[in-house]
Design an enzyme around this catalytic site. Structure first.
Site, mmCIF file in Angstrom:
data_model
loop_
_atom_site.group_PDB
_atom_site.id
_atom_site.type_symbol
_atom_site.label_atom_id
_atom_site.label_comp_id
_atom_site.label_asym_id
_atom_site.label_seq_id
_atom_site.Cartn_x
_atom_site.Cartn_y
_atom_site.Cartn_z
ATOM 1 N N LYS A 116 22.712 25.367 -33.660
ATOM 2 C CA LYS A 116 22.583 26.515 -34.558
ATOM 3 C C LYS A 116 23.910 26.914 -35.197
ATOM 4 O O LYS A 116 23.940 27.378 -36.340
ATOM 5 C CB LYS A 116 21.974 27.692 -33.804
ATOM 6 C CG LYS A 116 20.553 27.468 -33.331
ATOM 7 C CD LYS A 116 20.005 28.710 -32.656
ATOM 8 C CE LYS A 116 18.568 28.524 -32.201
ATOM 9 N NZ LYS A 116 18.438 27.559 -31.098
ATOM 10 N N GLU A 200 25.000 36.875 -32.403
ATOM 11 C CA GLU A 200 24.597 37.398 -33.702
ATOM 12 C C GLU A 200 24.333 38.894 -33.631
ATOM 13 O O GLU A 200 23.949 39.432 -32.582
ATOM 14 C CB GLU A 200 23.321 36.703 -34.188
ATOM 15 C CG GLU A 200 23.514 35.261 -34.592
ATOM 16 C CD GLU A 200 22.241 34.654 -35.118
ATOM 17 O OE1 GLU A 200 22.324 33.550 -35.670
ATOM 18 O OE2 GLU A 200 21.161 35.264 -34.970
ATOM 19 N N HIS A 235 10.786 36.804 -27.441
ATOM 20 C CA HIS A 235 11.226 35.984 -28.563
ATOM 21 C C HIS A 235 10.273 34.815 -28.839
ATOM 22 O O HIS A 235 10.646 33.851 -29.509
ATOM 23 C CB HIS A 235 12.649 35.449 -28.332
ATOM 24 C CG HIS A 235 13.639 36.525 -28.046
ATOM 25 N ND1 HIS A 235 14.019 37.457 -28.979
ATOM 26 C CD2 HIS A 235 14.311 36.838 -26.903
ATOM 27 C CE1 HIS A 235 14.891 38.293 -28.445
ATOM 28 N NE2 HIS A 235 15.078 37.944 -27.198
ATOM 29 N N ARG A 297 10.626 19.969 -37.443
ATOM 30 C CA ARG A 297 9.362 19.451 -36.895
ATOM 31 C C ARG A 297 8.216 20.298 -37.430
ATOM 32 O O ARG A 297 8.426 21.277 -38.141
ATOM 33 C CB ARG A 297 9.386 19.540 -35.364
ATOM 34 C CG ARG A 297 9.690 20.956 -34.862
ATOM 35 C CD ARG A 297 9.572 21.078 -33.370
ATOM 36 N NE ARG A 297 10.115 22.331 -32.869
ATOM 37 C CZ ARG A 297 9.508 23.505 -32.862
ATOM 38 N NH1 ARG A 297 8.295 23.589 -33.401
ATOM 39 N NH2 ARG A 297 10.075 24.585 -32.365
#
Length: 662
Positions: A116, A200, A235, A297
């Protein structure tokens, strides 16, 4: 086009790929582990190959065994599905090196988006907005804590590899950062083999909106509009919809163009999803969305895109992988109606969505109201080895209101017995006022969790019907013998029977009085409920109560029954007369494994003094980390497990005795 493909996956996605391949005339090869010998995907495929033990590391994560199975079966290509090896660049590379086609993006594209932190740096260069945060290589805990403070709490710790909510922790206070970082790293290492993280800024009013993209080998890239996946717990997505409520033409265009730029930046081919976090504190604005990650994907929620775009994304995958251009260009794509998808899981919402295991003794889905993507059948088992997804219910209608109504009805008409599930939770969520009004956000479930997950006892009507069922009054067979057909009714007086019903909310005494052939008066507390049998079918019956007719059904089990009524499932159990309740009484002294799993961390030793709520043992089960806490204050009397041990469900992990005990 390929003549035969191997599917390197299991469950509902393997079944879903098989169905499209069969329609296209492509033969399929399934792979299976020891735990999946009798699985649905094995039965559906044209042929199946055993690849190893029940643990994913011994089967579905074994690159060598999967490629060998493909070569042995004569398959020309491998479809990775999602999860397992679907975003593993080394696997894609190995597939191509073996002379096979990987039905997915190139290894280089997977690598570009696999971490990421690197992906965000790449997206910034491509002009795609990213969430403020730290995405660097320095992983010292003290440094990360300092950067978190600079970003400003709350922050989100995220594993740089993988997805699915694994290795992710929200942190609201500086003093909680160290423990959250440790847990996120441990979970990330277990799930992805990489414990590096990024930090973040956590947006307080966010929505999760993602864009489906598709590229081909000729360099064409299109987007197939957006999906709103804001309804999440831990999440992980729960209900998804397409398009996103409140989306404007301007913002859809901006997000779609950003997603296409992201895909072009890595020369993407095949199906992919660019995920954005959207700050909706001032509404949906085209300058308030930020890149989170790209999943290289097919996504679990892809059916809602298929529904509104009128395409089969798996067919597109097969065509693009075989060298064909995209079936449609951007100008040919348009949105038709609205779609929802709900994920039915074996889990217990009242216990923090704890994954569950068990055998599906009874499983019925509604006919005609919804598309059902399932990987299990009635009598199949949910094991501790894999994700506990049972099925996805997908609905489509011209408007959001109509589609949501169809979703609620489909969920209410689903029957499942044999393991805990989130079915009732999904029904309540589909009726939650903010969601119904088109105001979803990622914090909605957390805010409303008590109302959405609380255990609701059966009402008087459910109790009355269950009591009559228990006496056999609604299930006896019709007979030509007039004396038998009278059932419990007696010419010389009303027959009655007292029934004690045990349920999640306690127990209730009901007195059932037979007033006639199909008429019963049931006394529930101070209320008398009249139950009249109107019609009887093979699996259900129709009853009249207070002038209102309704359909109901019951599924009997050795120690109880499940009553299906008005979109709810009521569970009643019969206590074991030989069970004196010793285990229940001792529950406060014993820490019990809630399910089979691996003991990751043991934080105490025999003789340690512990306080109620203190974390004692961390175990891993069904791709999730569970922290088990002290049931009360006390001293660790016996410790029965160590780190690295496998434990069974209901195993006693440790015992406590009072601190002042001799």
């Amino acid at each position: 086009m390929f003549s035969k493909i191997l599917i390197a996956n299991r469950g509902e996605i393997a079944c879903r790929i098989i169905r499209t391949a069969r329609r296209m005339g492509v033969r399929t090869v399934a792979v299976y582990s020891d735990a999946d010998v009798g699985a649905l995907h094995v039965a559906l495929a044209d042929e199946s190959v055993h690849i190893g033990g029940a643990a994913a590391s011994e089967s579905y994560l074994s690159k060598e065994r999967i490629i060998a199975a493909a070569q042995r079966s004569g398959a020309e290509a491998i479809h990775p599905g999602y999860g397992f090896l679907s975003e593993n660049a080394n696997f894609a590379e190995a597939v191509e090196a073996a002379g096979l086609t990987f039905i997915g993006p190139s290894p280089a594209s997977i690598r570009a988006m696999g971490l990421k932190d690197a992906a965000k740096a790449l997206m910034e260069k491509a002009g795609v907005p990213v969430v403020p945060g730290y995405h660097g290589d320095k992983q010292d805990a003290a440094f990360l804590a300092k950067r978190a403070a600079e970003i400003g709490f709350p922050v989100l710790i995220k594993a740089r590899a993988g997805g699915g909510g694994k290795g992710m922790r929200r942190v609201d206070r500086p003093e909680d950062f160290a423990a959250a970082l440790e847990a996120a790293r441990r979970e990330a290492k277990s799930a992805f083999g990489d414990d590096a993280v990024l930090i973040e800024k956590y947006l307080l009013q966010p929505r999760h909106i993602e864009i489906q993209v598709f590229g081909d080998r000729q360099g064409n890239v299109v987007h197939l509009f957006e999906r709103d996946c804001s309804l999440q717990r831990r999440h992980q997505k729960v209900i998804e919809e397409a398009p996103a409520p409140g989306m404007t033409v301007e913002m859809r265009s901006a997000m779609g163009e950003a997603a296409v730029r992201a895909a072009r930046a890595i020369d993407y081919r095949g199906a992919g999803t660019v995920e954005f976090i959207v700050d909706v504190s001032q509404g949906l604005l085209p300058d308030r969305f930020f890149f989170m990650e790209m999943n290289t994907r097919l996504q679990v929620e892809h059916p809602v895109t298929e529904a509104i775009a009128g395409v089969d994304l798996v067919e597109w995958q097969l065509r693009v992988a075989s060298g064909e251009p995209l079936p449609k260009m951007q100008a040919e794509l348009a949105i038709d109606g609205w779609a929802f998808e709900a994920r039915l899981y074996a889990e217990d919402p009242s216990k923090g969505f704890l994954p569950a295991t068990g055998t599906l003794a009874h499983l019925r889905f509604p006919e005609g109201d919804a598309r059902i993507d399932a990987g299990v059948r009635q009598s199949d088992s949910i094991t501790p080895y894999y994700d506990p997804l049972i099925a996805k219910l997908i609905v489509h209608a011209p408007t959001r209101e109509a589609a949501l109504g169809k979703l609620t009805r489909a969920l209410q008409n689903t029957q499942m017995v044999g393991t805990a599930s989130n079915l009732d939770f999904l029904i309540r969520l589909s009726e939650q006022p903010d969601f119904v009004a088109g105001r979803p956000d990622t914090g909605l479930i957390d805010r409303e969790v008590e109302a959405l997950t609380s255990v609701q006892p059966p009402d008087d009507i459910a109790l009355a019907i269950a009591a009559v069922f228990e006496t056999g009054g609604l299930t006896r067979s019709l007979s030509d013998d007039p004396w038998q057909s009278l059932g419990a009714w007696q010419l010389w007086g009303d027959a009655s029977r007292t029934v004690l019903l045990h349920h999640g909310g306690g127990q209730t005494n009901c007195r059932v009085i037979a007033k006639g052939r199909d008429l019963f008066s049931v006394h529930v507390g101070d209320r008398a409920v009249t139950v009249r049998l109107v019609a009887r079918g093979d699996e259900a019956c129709r009853v009249e109560i207070d002038g209102r007719q309704r359909s109901t059904a019951v599924f009997r089990m050795p120690h109880g029954m499940a009553l299906f009524l008005d979109g709810r499932t009521h569970h009643f159990h019969r206590p074991d007369p030989l069970d004196g309740g010793a285990e229940e009484a001792a529950g406060g002294d014993r820490l019990i494994a809630p399910m089979p799993g691996l003991i990751k961390i043991v934080r105490v030793r025999e003789g340690d003094v512990v306080a109620k709520g203190q974390a004692l043992i961390v175990m891993e089960a069904m791709k999730m980390e569970l922290t088990l806490a002290a049931m009360r204050d006390g001293v660790v009397e016996s410790l029965n497990v160590g780190e690295g041990d496998q434990t069974s469900e209901s195993a006693i992990l440790l015992s406590l005795h009072p601190e002042d005990a001799a």
